[in-house]
Design a protein around this motif. Structure first.
Motif, mmCIF file in Angstrom:
data_model
loop_
_atom_site.group_PDB
_atom_site.id
_atom_site.type_symbol
_atom_site.label_atom_id
_atom_site.label_comp_id
_atom_site.label_asym_id
_atom_site.label_seq_id
_atom_site.Cartn_x
_atom_site.Cartn_y
_atom_site.Cartn_z
ATOM 1 N N MET A 1 0.836 -1.184 0.000
ATOM 2 C CA MET A 1 0.000 0.000 0.000
ATOM 3 C C MET A 1 0.875 1.239 0.000
ATOM 4 S SD MET A 1 -1.355 0.605 3.879
ATOM 5 C CE MET A 1 -1.657 2.310 3.534
ATOM 6 N N GLU A 2 0.236 2.338 -0.381
ATOM 7 C CA GLU A 2 0.929 3.625 -0.374
ATOM 8 C C GLU A 2 0.254 4.527 0.634
ATOM 9 O OE1 GLU A 2 3.478 2.775 -3.505
ATOM 10 O OE2 GLU A 2 3.256 4.833 -2.815
ATOM 11 N N LYS A 3 1.018 5.461 1.161
ATOM 12 C CA LYS A 3 0.400 6.449 2.048
ATOM 13 C C LYS A 3 -0.306 7.497 1.200
ATOM 14 C CE LYS A 3 4.082 6.212 5.478
ATOM 15 N NZ LYS A 3 5.042 6.972 6.277
ATOM 16 N N CYS A 4 -1.411 8.001 1.705
ATOM 17 C CA CYS A 4 -2.124 9.078 1.004
ATOM 18 C C CYS A 4 -1.798 10.386 1.696
ATOM 19 C CB CYS A 4 -3.632 8.836 1.074
ATOM 20 S SG CYS A 4 -4.112 7.311 0.279
ATOM 21 N N VAL A 5 -1.074 11.221 1.015
ATOM 22 C CA VAL A 5 -0.597 12.465 1.625
ATOM 23 C C VAL A 5 -0.923 13.624 0.697
ATOM 24 C CG1 VAL A 5 1.431 13.638 2.557
ATOM 25 C CG2 VAL A 5 1.330 11.162 2.589
ATOM 26 N N GLU A 6 -1.329 14.733 1.285
ATOM 27 C CA GLU A 6 -1.576 15.952 0.513
ATOM 28 C C GLU A 6 -0.780 17.073 1.151
ATOM 29 O OE1 GLU A 6 -3.748 16.661 -2.102
ATOM 30 O OE2 GLU A 6 -4.183 14.523 -2.354
ATOM 31 N N ASP A 7 -0.518 18.113 0.357
ATOM 32 C CA ASP A 7 0.290 19.212 0.894
ATOM 33 C C ASP A 7 -0.493 20.462 1.190
ATOM 34 O OD1 ASP A 7 2.975 18.171 -1.187
ATOM 35 O OD2 ASP A 7 2.792 18.039 0.990
ATOM 36 N N GLY A 8 -1.795 20.445 0.924
ATOM 37 C CA GLY A 8 -2.561 21.692 0.998
ATOM 38 C C GLY A 8 -2.657 22.296 2.388
ATOM 39 N N CYS A 9 -2.523 21.483 3.441
ATOM 40 C CA CYS A 9 -2.601 21.945 4.825
ATOM 41 C C CYS A 9 -3.967 22.492 5.217
ATOM 42 C CB CYS A 9 -1.553 23.025 5.152
ATOM 43 S SG CYS A 9 0.137 22.464 4.911
ATOM 44 N N ASP A 10 -4.954 22.409 4.349
ATOM 45 C CA ASP A 10 -6.262 22.972 4.681
ATOM 46 C C ASP A 10 -7.311 21.861 4.746
ATOM 47 O OD1 ASP A 10 -6.805 24.356 1.320
ATOM 48 O OD2 ASP A 10 -6.507 22.314 2.045
ATOM 49 N N THR A 11 -8.547 22.284 4.959
ATOM 50 C CA THR A 11 -9.620 21.298 5.092
ATOM 51 C C THR A 11 -9.802 20.502 3.808
ATOM 52 O OG1 THR A 11 -10.706 22.761 6.653
ATOM 53 C CG2 THR A 11 -12.054 21.054 5.720
ATOM 54 N N LEU A 12 -9.604 21.163 2.689
ATOM 55 C CA LEU A 12 -9.735 20.461 1.409
ATOM 56 C C LEU A 12 -8.711 19.338 1.313
ATOM 57 C CD1 LEU A 12 -11.071 20.267 -1.365
ATOM 58 C CD2 LEU A 12 -9.336 21.829 -2.231
ATOM 59 N N ALA A 13 -7.480 19.625 1.769
ATOM 60 C CA ALA A 13 -6.441 18.593 1.719
ATOM 61 C C ALA A 13 -6.851 17.388 2.570
ATOM 62 C CB ALA A 13 -5.119 19.161 2.218
ATOM 63 N N ARG A 14 -7.399 17.648 3.752
ATOM 64 C CA ARG A 14 -7.791 16.537 4.622
ATOM 65 C C ARG A 14 -8.944 15.750 3.989
ATOM 66 N NH1 ARG A 14 -5.926 20.476 8.326
ATOM 67 N NH2 ARG A 14 -7.865 21.625 8.525
ATOM 68 N N THR A 15 -9.824 16.466 3.302
ATOM 69 C CA THR A 15 -10.906 15.774 2.594
ATOM 70 C C THR A 15 -10.342 14.883 1.506
ATOM 71 O OG1 THR A 15 -12.251 17.752 2.911
ATOM 72 C CG2 THR A 15 -13.067 16.130 1.350
ATOM 73 N N LEU A 16 -9.392 15.416 0.741
ATOM 74 C CA LEU A 16 -8.820 14.631 -0.347
ATOM 75 C C LEU A 16 -8.085 13.406 0.173
ATOM 76 C CD1 LEU A 16 -7.544 17.529 -2.649
ATOM 77 C CD2 LEU A 16 -9.531 16.055 -2.997
ATOM 78 N N VAL A 17 -7.427 13.554 1.326
ATOM 79 C CA VAL A 17 -6.738 12.399 1.901
ATOM 80 C C VAL A 17 -7.735 11.282 2.180
ATOM 81 C CG1 VAL A 17 -5.565 11.564 3.978
ATOM 82 C CG2 VAL A 17 -4.780 13.637 2.872
ATOM 83 N N ARG A 18 -8.843 11.647 2.802
ATOM 84 C CA ARG A 18 -9.830 10.614 3.133
ATOM 85 C C ARG A 18 -10.455 10.016 1.875
ATOM 86 N NH1 ARG A 18 -10.822 14.455 7.299
ATOM 87 N NH2 ARG A 18 -9.997 13.649 9.250
ATOM 88 N N LEU A 19 -10.693 10.853 0.892
ATOM 89 C CA LEU A 19 -11.248 10.309 -0.352
ATOM 90 C C LEU A 19 -10.249 9.379 -1.012
ATOM 91 C CD1 LEU A 19 -13.134 13.380 -1.875
ATOM 92 C CD2 LEU A 19 -14.110 11.342 -0.837
#
Lengths: 172, 564, 186
Positions: B420-438
């Motif tokens: 598996m791969e880790k799902c990481v985003e760089d946005g630091c905002d709520t949108l980034a956390r949403t994208l991580v979960r998606l």
């Protein structure tokens, strides 16, 4: 009695529900929300969640009654105008669940507010919650009753079930 | 390849190196160093040197702070044990710092000034055990109810679990930062229209948030006390399962893993795979649930209804396989209680295929939704440095580029054998956390498919012939949908643990809310709080204090949402 | 132009979202107008089959909610009381029962207005008294059941489990403290 009659005549048309979590894990809360989702659709019975106890007919309580939440729960109960129903959802609200006797839990919801109807389960299925509401409104009858059984005994000729005073004493 | 990460030789830290480093820093202050397998290191230090020790681990060696725990060991060791736990994520190593404070002088220096994320943990030890954290910047009561008397400490051994001391007046912790000239009306925890027992007080200047405070722990049920020489080893998984209404299986797995780690019990491979499948099924329904709740918070009820419709078949599947939609009751120390039925593979595959299809349609329909994006973008910013200081985890951290994921960093269950791969985003905002979960949703589906394909035959429970000896310690940690769920167990007499410490991920994530909402507009606070995915995100109730005018009023959720 | 593109994009997104809602059609279950029972393996109310119960108390020992009470009413009757009002339906009682006397039924419609009276199970188990200490116990095997009544008591060694017996026997003579009684035992 008049209150019950009022509840059964008027409320089935549209039950507005205010939900109070007194210390729950949220399992029951999520199942309560689930009853509003498409598969169960409690809104077809006119049931909806409201944001203020002043607008509510029913107080839905989940979770064991913790010491910290007890005053808040009591005030929420007092804020709901009459006639009102109180439902205790889940094993924690009906009987205190697994933590019924810890230092911070007073027991089930009925330790602090009078409960009209109990829906046991851990968590209760959304169907069980709908069944509870339907039973409370008199649309269906309750299914559960006390289970009492005596083992058959050949050696002893007759046995009468004695008075249960000793039993309640032992349970304390 | 799965979990193996090429270690940067300059950064790689081994247990020996940690011990050497601590010895150089503390000298005689390092009393004992005991590795337990390749992934656990238990250090005992002089309590006078605890801050130096914590500083060396956190700042010197770059560890992540996990949690602290207090144990009453007056009977067998003459004092209270204070433990601080750290994690070296890149090296799959948990390090514990144990210090024994004497019974007649229960005080220890606070590590919160150097590790802000330890704030709540130390206050909890104060509340429940009575060991004062000297120098703590905010030593208010945290966990115990407002009417709990002083000097009564529930986690002490001489306090009976069933004891209920009489109410005491004047013990409620004050809310902080009263504005000058303002009259503080205590609204919030006792306000009748509260939907959920937790209260945030948000201080604003005009519309912009400048500070906040929090009073929670209404759900404190005395769970750890039940794990203190009260319930038996195999009763506790069922308690653990009911800590949280979504992460139930996570907690029961982490507890069982902690006991298995302590006692050296090897769980059969088939049981590990079964645990993994249910952990990922739980993640699936949890992320769909969160998406719905977040949508509900920002007023997009259609998405709420549809995501919860999508998740319902997962609940039915779990009910068919385990006997209950949510409390699976599968875990027991040493393995799982139930095997998968013969037709489980087809049933699971069908449900996850449907979820995958619906998820694709969902992620296809979201990026172009400008209203939705506008509510989430550049809102609730949490920088990587703030992540490190508050020690938050899970998607909250991964949305700020901090790639902690226990499934790869500290592999457990069957994850060591899966890709598996880790799902990481760089946005630091709520949108980034949403994208991580998606993004994690198809990863979870893929992991389940891998488990089904590789499912080994064999036993589902380890045979445990002897009673678990007392005095052993073990750590179990699981990547919950919200982050790291960490359990520490100290084994005890009579088939019971002596101490069981639970740290759910929201415990750390909630402490990140302060920095997160700072600088945001008031109306974004509910979705900010929702973006960390506290177990049931409810921020209906909020007290607003306008620092300029000194006035205070209480807002409803409708009012907050309308302001945007 | 840009505004028009944005509008079109939003419109197209909304159409896709509408399709997500419309594609599954109407999914509402007919419950409560038609049953929606859980499948086999569901953990509903635990029911005790009194005929199989031997009164060992294993269920009471493992219940995490500690809702099973065991009361020895007299020398021949052991009463198991299940306080179902706080049952969390974990199924441990059924799992550990050595006789398979507890079954997790599929009952989940347990709502009631009087939980303290309705959600209770009271099971009376007849036991025989231990010949040594007089407390009641139940012979565990079918063979034992066949051997009574009418069998001479001094032919069968009926004793409660060693850890439960309070009377110490003389090692040489094996003398019992009191004579066994025929009628009270099974």
């Amino acid at each position: 009695m008049i209150r019950d009659w009022l509840c059964k005549k008027i409320l089935p048309r549209a039950l507005w529900v205010y939900h109070v979590n007194c210390g729950a894990c949220n399992g029951c809360d999520i199942e309560v929300l689930d009853t509003l989702t498409p598969y169960y659709d409690a809104e077809r019975f006119g049931i909806k969640l409201v944001g203020s106890p002043r607008h509510a007919d029913v107080l839905l309580v989940s979770g064991p009654m913790t010491r910290q939440a007890a005053p808040a729960a009591r005030r929420a109960y007092e804020a709901v105008p009459d006639p009102k129903f109180v439902f205790a959802i889940g094993s924690c609200a009906t009987g205190g669940g697994m933590w019924h006797d810890t230092y911070n839990v007073l027991g089930g919801a009925d330790q602090v507010i009078p409960v009209d109807f109990y829906v046991p389960g851990c968590p209760p299925r959304p169907e069980a919650i709908l069944h509870g509401v339907a039973t409370a409104l008199g649309l269906t009858s309750k299914e559960v009753h006390a289970l009492r059984a005596i083992q058959e005994c050949d050696a002893v000729e007759s046995c009468e079930l004695p008075e249960d005073e000793w039993l309640t004493q032992e349970l304390d | 390849m799965s979990r193996h990460v090429e270690l940067d030789e300059d950064r790689a830290v081994t247990a020996e190196q940690i011990t050497d480093s601590m010895r150089r820093r503390l000298g005689d202050g390092l009393l004992d160093s005991r590795p337990a397998g390749p992934t656990r290191l238990y250090l005992t230090v002089d309590p006078a040197k605890i801050v130096d020790a914590a500083d060396e681990l956190f700042n010197g060696l770059g560890a992540r702070f996990v949690i602290s725990a207090g144990t009453d060991e007056r009977e067998n060791r003459g004092g209270f044990r204070v433990s601080h736990f750290f994690s070296f994520d890149d090296e799959d190593l948990y390090v514990a710092l144990h210090a024994l404070v004497p019974e007649d002088d229960p005080r220890i220096d606070s590590i919160t000034p150097i590790i802000p994320g330890a704030n709540w943990a130390e206050r909890e030890i104060q509340d429940l055990l009575g060991v004062t954290a000297e120098g703590h910047p905010d030593p208010r009561r945290l966990v115990l109810p407002d009417d709990w008397p002083a000097d009564v400490y529930p986690l002490r051994c001489d306090f009976d679990t069933r004891d209920r001391p009489a109410s005491a007046e004047g013990m409620a912790p004050p809310m902080k930062n009263r504005p000058e000239g303002a009259v503080m009306v205590p609204v919030g925890p006792y306000f009748p229209t509260q939907h959920e027992p937790e209260a945030f007080a948000v201080f604003v200047e005009g519309e912009v948030v400048v500070d906040s405070d929090y009073r929670g722990f209404y759900n404190h049920r005395g769970i750890e006390k039940l794990g203190c020489a009260d319930l038996t080893y195999n009763q506790i998984p069922f308690i653990a399962e009911r800590i949280c209404g979504i992460c139930g299986f996570v907690h029961s797995c982490a507890y069982c893993m902690a006991v298995e780690n302590a006692a050296g019990i090897e769980v059969p491979r088939r049981a590990q795979y079964i645990r993994t499948i249910f952990l990922e099924l739980e993640r699936l329904h949890s992320h769909l649930l969160w998406t719905g709740v977040a949508a509900h918070i920002i007023g997009f009820d259609t998405l709420f209804m549809q995501t919860w419709r999508m998740r319902e078949p997962v609940m039915w599947l779990c009910e068919q396989l385990t006997g209950n939609r949510k409390t699976y009751g599968m875990n027991i120390v040493g393995g799982v209680r139930r095997d998968l039925p013969a037709d489980a593979h087809e049933k699971i595959e069908k449900v996850i295929a449907d979820v995958e299809r619906e998820w694709s349609a969902l992620t296809d329909a979201v990026p172009g939704d400008r209203t939705l994006i506008a509510r989430l973008e550049d809102v609730g910013t949490l920088t990587p440095d703030q992540v490190r200081q508050t020690c938050c985890l899970g998607p909250t951290a991964r949305g700020s580029g901090v790639a902690i994921d226990l499934r790869i960093d500290h592999p457990y269950a069957a994850y060591g054998e899966l890709e598996m791969e880790k799902c990481v985003e760089d946005g630091c905002d709520t949108l980034a956390r949403t994208l991580v979960r998606l993004a994690e949703t198809p990863v979870a589906i893929d992991i389940i498919r891998q488990c089904l394909a590789k499912m080994p035959d064999g036993e589902i429970q380890a045979t445990i012939d002897e009673e678990i000896p007392p005095g052993l310690e073990g750590i179990g940690a699981v990547e919950a949908p919200r982050g790291e769920s960490f359990h520490w167990v100290l084994t005890g007499e009579n088939n019971r643990p002596k101490r069981w410490r639970v740290r759910a991920p929201s415990y750390q994530n909630l402490q990140a809310i302060g920095p997160m909402i700072h600088g945001d507009v008031l109306a974004d606070v509910p979705i900010d709080i929702g973006s960390i995915d506290p177990c049931y995100s409810c921020t209906d109730r909020m007290t607003v204090i306008d620092r300029r005018s000194g006035q205070m009023r209480v807002m409803t959720r409708e009012e907050i949402l309308d302001r945007r | 132009m840009l505004i028009a593109m944005n509008v079109l994009e939003t419109l197209w997104t909304k159409i896709k979202q509408a399709l997500i809602c419309l594609r599954p059609g109407r999914v509402t279950l007919p419950y409560p107008f038609a049953p929606h029972d859980p499948e086999e393996g569901f953990r509903g109310l635990p029911r005790l089959n009194v005929d199989k119960c031997i009164g060992c108390g294993g269920c009471a020992n493992v219940c995490p909610a500690r809702l099973i009470r065991i009361v020895d009413k007299d020398q021949t009757t052991r009463v198991l009381v299940f306080l179902y009002e706080r049952c969390t339906f974990c199924g441990r009682c059924a799992e550990v029962c050595p006789e398979g006397a507890i079954e997790m039924s599929r009952e989940y419609e347990l709502s009631t207005d009087d939980v303290h009276d309705d959600m209770i199970g009271e099971y009376h188990i007849f036991m025989g008294p231990c010949e040594r200490c007089g407390r009641c116990y139940r012979p565990p095997s079918v063979l034992d059941k066949l051997q009574q009544p009418g069998f001479r008591s001094d032919c069968i060694d009926r004793k409660c489990p060693p850890e439960g017996c309070r009377i110490v026997l003389d090692e040489d003579t094996d003398d019992r403290a009191e004579a066994p009684t025929q009628t009270a035992s099974r």
